[in-house]
Enzyme design. Structure first.
Site, PDB file in Angstrom:
ATOM      1  N   LYS A 151       0.837  -1.215   0.000  1.00  0.00           N
ATOM      2  CA  LYS A 151       0.000   0.000   0.000  1.00  0.00           C
ATOM      3  C   LYS A 151       0.866   1.258   0.000  1.00  0.00           C
ATOM      4  O   LYS A 151       0.637   2.173  -0.790  1.00  0.00           O
ATOM      5  CB  LYS A 151      -0.895   0.005   1.249  1.00  0.00           C
ATOM      6  CG  LYS A 151      -1.550   1.329   1.557  1.00  0.00           C
ATOM      7  CD  LYS A 151      -2.458   1.249   2.738  1.00  0.00           C
ATOM      8  CE  LYS A 151      -1.922   1.827   4.028  1.00  0.00           C
ATOM      9  NZ  LYS A 151      -1.673   3.254   4.051  1.00  0.00           N
ATOM     10  N   ASN A 152       1.868   1.281   0.872  1.00  0.00           N
ATOM     11  CA  ASN A 152       2.642   2.517   1.023  1.00  0.00           C
ATOM     12  C   ASN A 152       3.650   2.742  -0.108  1.00  0.00           C
ATOM     13  O   ASN A 152       4.345   3.753  -0.130  1.00  0.00           O
ATOM     14  CB  ASN A 152       3.336   2.553   2.394  1.00  0.00           C
ATOM     15  CG  ASN A 152       2.336   2.775   3.518  1.00  0.00           C
ATOM     16  OD1 ASN A 152       1.161   3.045   3.263  1.00  0.00           O
ATOM     17  ND2 ASN A 152       2.784   2.646   4.758  1.00  0.00           N
ATOM     18  N   ARG A 192      -4.486   9.855   3.973  1.00  0.00           N
ATOM     19  CA  ARG A 192      -3.314  10.694   4.229  1.00  0.00           C
ATOM     20  C   ARG A 192      -2.461  10.860   2.960  1.00  0.00           C
ATOM     21  O   ARG A 192      -1.935  11.929   2.667  1.00  0.00           O
ATOM     22  CB  ARG A 192      -2.493  10.029   5.339  1.00  0.00           C
ATOM     23  CG  ARG A 192      -1.159  10.661   5.607  1.00  0.00           C
ATOM     24  CD  ARG A 192      -1.266  11.926   6.397  1.00  0.00           C
ATOM     25  NE  ARG A 192       0.043  12.521   6.608  1.00  0.00           N
ATOM     26  CZ  ARG A 192       0.252  13.672   7.221  1.00  0.00           C
ATOM     27  NH1 ARG A 192      -0.758  14.355   7.697  1.00  0.00           N
ATOM     28  NH2 ARG A 192       1.453  14.150   7.374  1.00  0.00           N
ATOM     29  N   CYS A 233      -5.803   7.809   8.816  1.00  0.00           N
ATOM     30  CA  CYS A 233      -5.947   7.276  10.166  1.00  0.00           C
ATOM     31  C   CYS A 233      -5.698   8.374  11.196  1.00  0.00           C
ATOM     32  O   CYS A 233      -4.803   9.204  11.024  1.00  0.00           O
ATOM     33  CB  CYS A 233      -4.936   6.156  10.409  1.00  0.00           C
ATOM     34  SG  CYS A 233      -5.363   4.622   9.584  1.00  0.00           S
ATOM     35  N   ARG A 251      -1.179  15.146  12.761  1.00  0.00           N
ATOM     36  CA  ARG A 251      -0.406  14.779  11.569  1.00  0.00           C
ATOM     37  C   ARG A 251      -0.258  16.018  10.692  1.00  0.00           C
ATOM     38  O   ARG A 251      -0.886  16.133   9.640  1.00  0.00           O
ATOM     39  CB  ARG A 251      -1.094  13.629  10.815  1.00  0.00           C
ATOM     40  CG  ARG A 251      -1.173  12.355  11.629  1.00  0.00           C
ATOM     41  CD  ARG A 251      -1.776  11.209  10.858  1.00  0.00           C
ATOM     42  NE  ARG A 251      -0.819  10.536   9.997  1.00  0.00           N
ATOM     43  CZ  ARG A 251      -1.099   9.457   9.289  1.00  0.00           C
ATOM     44  NH1 ARG A 251      -2.311   8.934   9.324  1.00  0.00           N
ATOM     45  NH2 ARG A 251      -0.179   8.886   8.531  1.00  0.00           N
ATOM     46  N   PRO A 252       0.578  16.942  11.120  1.00  0.00           N
ATOM     47  CA  PRO A 252       0.734  18.179  10.337  1.00  0.00           C
ATOM     48  C   PRO A 252       1.462  17.914   9.018  1.00  0.00           C
ATOM     49  O   PRO A 252       2.033  16.831   8.818  1.00  0.00           O
ATOM     50  CB  PRO A 252       1.581  19.069  11.250  1.00  0.00           C
ATOM     51  CG  PRO A 252       2.303  18.143  12.158  1.00  0.00           C
ATOM     52  CD  PRO A 252       1.473  16.902  12.289  1.00  0.00           C
ATOM     53  N   ILE A 253       1.457  18.916   8.138  1.00  0.00           N
ATOM     54  CA  ILE A 253       2.203  18.786   6.873  1.00  0.00           C
ATOM     55  C   ILE A 253       3.254  19.893   6.779  1.00  0.00           C
ATOM     56  O   ILE A 253       3.703  20.252   5.692  1.00  0.00           O
ATOM     57  CB  ILE A 253       1.265  18.799   5.639  1.00  0.00           C
ATOM     58  CG1 ILE A 253       0.361  20.039   5.661  1.00  0.00           C
ATOM     59  CG2 ILE A 253       0.447  17.528   5.546  1.00  0.00           C
ATOM     60  CD1 ILE A 253      -0.351  20.264   4.342  1.00  0.00           C
ATOM     61  N   ASP A 254       3.656  20.411   7.958  1.00  0.00           N
ATOM     62  CA  ASP A 254       4.607  21.533   7.961  1.00  0.00           C
ATOM     63  C   ASP A 254       5.933  21.170   7.287  1.00  0.00           C
ATOM     64  O   ASP A 254       6.533  21.994   6.596  1.00  0.00           O
ATOM     65  CB  ASP A 254       4.845  22.029   9.400  1.00  0.00           C
ATOM     66  CG  ASP A 254       5.294  20.918  10.332  1.00  0.00           C
ATOM     67  OD1 ASP A 254       4.846  19.773  10.143  1.00  0.00           O
ATOM     68  OD2 ASP A 254       6.099  21.182  11.241  1.00  0.00           O
ATOM     69  N   LEU A 255       6.392  19.941   7.441  1.00  0.00           N
ATOM     70  CA  LEU A 255       7.684  19.559   6.843  1.00  0.00           C
ATOM     71  C   LEU A 255       7.563  19.484   5.322  1.00  0.00           C
ATOM     72  O   LEU A 255       8.499  19.838   4.598  1.00  0.00           O
ATOM     73  CB  LEU A 255       8.171  18.224   7.405  1.00  0.00           C
ATOM     74  CG  LEU A 255       8.329  18.160   8.936  1.00  0.00           C
ATOM     75  CD1 LEU A 255       8.779  16.777   9.374  1.00  0.00           C
ATOM     76  CD2 LEU A 255       9.336  19.213   9.399  1.00  0.00           C
ATOM     77  N   ASP A 315       3.805   1.014  12.331  1.00  0.00           N
ATOM     78  CA  ASP A 315       2.638   0.299  11.798  1.00  0.00           C
ATOM     79  C   ASP A 315       2.525  -1.128  12.340  1.00  0.00           C
ATOM     80  O   ASP A 315       1.463  -1.740  12.241  1.00  0.00           O
ATOM     81  CB  ASP A 315       2.697   0.256  10.259  1.00  0.00           C
ATOM     82  CG  ASP A 315       2.289   1.585   9.645  1.00  0.00           C
ATOM     83  OD1 ASP A 315       2.069   2.549  10.400  1.00  0.00           O
ATOM     84  OD2 ASP A 315       2.194   1.657   8.406  1.00  0.00           O
ATOM     85  N   ILE A 325       6.800   7.626  17.168  1.00  0.00           N
ATOM     86  CA  ILE A 325       6.536   8.278  15.876  1.00  0.00           C
ATOM     87  C   ILE A 325       5.244   9.101  15.918  1.00  0.00           C
ATOM     88  O   ILE A 325       5.228  10.252  15.494  1.00  0.00           O
ATOM     89  CB  ILE A 325       6.449   7.233  14.737  1.00  0.00           C
ATOM     90  CG1 ILE A 325       7.726   6.386  14.680  1.00  0.00           C
ATOM     91  CG2 ILE A 325       6.190   7.903  13.392  1.00  0.00           C
ATOM     92  CD1 ILE A 325       8.982   7.145  14.307  1.00  0.00           C
ATOM     93  N   ARG A 342      -9.029  -0.415   3.889  1.00  0.00           N
ATOM     94  CA  ARG A 342      -8.139   0.611   3.329  1.00  0.00           C
ATOM     95  C   ARG A 342      -6.759   0.039   3.024  1.00  0.00           C
ATOM     96  O   ARG A 342      -6.057   0.537   2.140  1.00  0.00           O
ATOM     97  CB  ARG A 342      -7.988   1.783   4.307  1.00  0.00           C
ATOM     98  CG  ARG A 342      -9.241   2.644   4.430  1.00  0.00           C
ATOM     99  CD  ARG A 342      -8.926   3.967   5.093  1.00  0.00           C
ATOM    100  NE  ARG A 342      -7.544   4.310   4.850  1.00  0.00           N
ATOM    101  CZ  ARG A 342      -6.643   4.585   5.793  1.00  0.00           C
ATOM    102  NH1 ARG A 342      -6.982   4.596   7.045  1.00  0.00           N
ATOM    103  NH2 ARG A 342      -5.400   4.863   5.471  1.00  0.00           N
TER     104      ARG A 342
END
Ligand code: UD1
Length: 415
Positions: free
Chosen positions: A22-23, A92, A116, A121-125, A304, A326, A396
């Site tokens: 999946k990933n 995500r 999930c 779960r920011p997206i700042d990076l 995970d 994490i 999913r």
């Protein structure tokens, strides 16, 4: 809302074929957008996150065809740089289209991704890296609007090796002037798979598997054919299920080299794990506790696998301690495991698991993909009947989850 009705207490014994990761497939599908082309991908798992990624590509104007586990995407016709909030909310990995859209169109309009719930779960990076590449990113009424005249290369170091940010930056950097050197990049095997796909299609990216990636910009992709690597988290889940139930499984297509942190824990817990010519196998022994188990970026113990392995160790002799480093809220499966008789105390980033003799069936609700899988594992190891609601979380990320377990003797009714 789906439900699994599970009658537990039987060892899981048999053979399961591991599907494509999946990933890996999600960033690869996003990557097909970077340059118009026809991309044929083999070994794609039939899971709802892949369907969501295809919905996004379709909404942008791409054409596609699915035959068995092969997906062919034609991204020539893509003509839009906007993704609706409804599509973004589904997973995500939808955020990976941001880098791809910037590379292709120099602009993107989308909202924060769903996925999930594992804490913040920011997206700042992601945005920090994209700004470094020259993109202007602004949030207007909850929408993210990014634009760039010309992406430029240079050196950028991620403050933390985020998997998603690494992937997004690789995709955007494909269109930069010169070269981007990305330091402190994530080293997960799925990133290696994304790079393998991109290089097959004409990109020039060096450093796969290391924390320094060199991405040569301005080499348009030319389409191509690629086989997605096997899913190490699906593999870890079935290993944990066999361990929990005192069973024995052969996992075809599994790649043991991607799972050493997990197999080491399961070995220390008393399982016998071997490699076969075409995969790997596990024979459970009486389980003993393992401590501490600390999640970490690859090649540490994967976050995970934390919930599935915790379910397996719920019945191990002794006390296991898990440390989740994490995500800030990744013990949401603990109350459900406790409802089945497990003795687990989660405090902050630590979960203390006191092994019990037996688990019993209970009615619980899946909270997220891996947490839901952990509940299924505990239910298989428990005496009596369990009901697990909200199985769409598992759909999913696991193709034919109940069917695979059933083929190994599990009693599961899908409702
Ligand atoms: C990916 C995987 C997910 C896995 C995770 C960690 C996919 C589709 N998902 O998720 O299954 O659990 O890697 O191995 O591949 N962070 C920030 N700012 C950012 C980005 C991340 O603070 O901009 C934080 C996150 O909140 C989290 C940590 O960094 O605490 C790790 O996140 P990241 O590695 O980005 O995970 P994902 O890419 O979301």
């Amino acid at each position: 809302m789906g439900t699994y009705q599970i009658y537990g207490g039987k060892p899981l014994c048999g053979e399961i074929s591991i599907h494509g990761a999946k990933n890996s497939v999600l960033p690869i599908l996003a990557a097909t957008l970077v340059s118009g082309g026809v991309y044929r991908l083999h070994n794609c798992p039939n899971i709802s996150d892949v369907a969501s990624a295809l919905d996004i590509l379709r909404s942008l104007g791409c054409r596609m065809e699915q035959r068995g586990d092969t997906i062919t995407v034609d991204t020539y016709p893509a003509g839009s740089a906007e993704i609706s909030a409804g599509l973004m909310k589904k997973m995500r990995a939808a955020i990976l289209f941001l880098g791809a859209l910037l590379a292709r169109f120099g602009q993107a309009r989308l909202s924060h991704p769903g996925g999930c719930v594992l804490g913040q779960r920011p997206i700042d990076l992601h945005l920090m890296g994209l700004r470094h590449l020259g993109a202007q990113c602004a949030e207007v009424d909850g929408e993210l609007i990014c634009r760039v005249e010309k992406l430029k290369g240079g050196t950028f170091a991620l403050p933390f090796p985020s998997v998603g940010a690494t992937e997004n930056l690789i995709l955007a950097a494909l269109a930069c002037e010169g070269e981007m050197i990305l330091c402190n990049a994530a080293r997960e095997p799925e990133i290696g798979d994304l790079i393998g796909f991109l290089n097959t299609c004409g990109a020039e990216i060096r450093g796969a598997g290391t924390s320094v990636l060199r991405i040569r910009g301005g080499r348009p992709l030319h389409g191509g054919e690629y086989t997605v690597m096997p899913d190490r988290m699906e593999t870890a889940t079935y290993l944990a299920a066999a361990a929990a139930t005192g069973g024995s499984v052969v996992l075809q297509n599994a790649l043991p080299c991607h799972l050493t942190a997990v197999t080491e824990v399961l070995r220390r817990a008393g399982c016998h794990i071997g490699e076969t010519k075409t995969g790997m196998c596990l024979q459970a022994g009486p389980l003993r506790a393992v401590s501490p188990i600390r999640t970490a970026p690859y090649d540490g113990f994967p976050t995970d696998a934390q919930a599935p392995v915790m379910a397996a160790l719920a019945k191990a002799r002794g006390v296991s301690i898990f440390e989740e480093a994490i995500f800030s809220d990744r013990f949401r499966h603990v109350p459900a495991l406790c409802a089945m008789g497990a003795k687990i105390r989660a405090v902050g980033a630590q979960a203390i698991v006191e092994g019990v003799e037996t688990l019993h069936g209970a009615h619980v609700t899946a909270t997220d993909l891996r947490g839901g899988a952990a509940m299924v594992i505990a239910a298989l190891a428990a005496e009596g009947e369990s009901r697990i609601d909200a199985t769409e979380h598992m759909e999913r990320g696991y193709e034919a989850f109940a069917e695979n377990l059933r083929a190994c003797g599990a009693q599961i009714i899908i409702q």
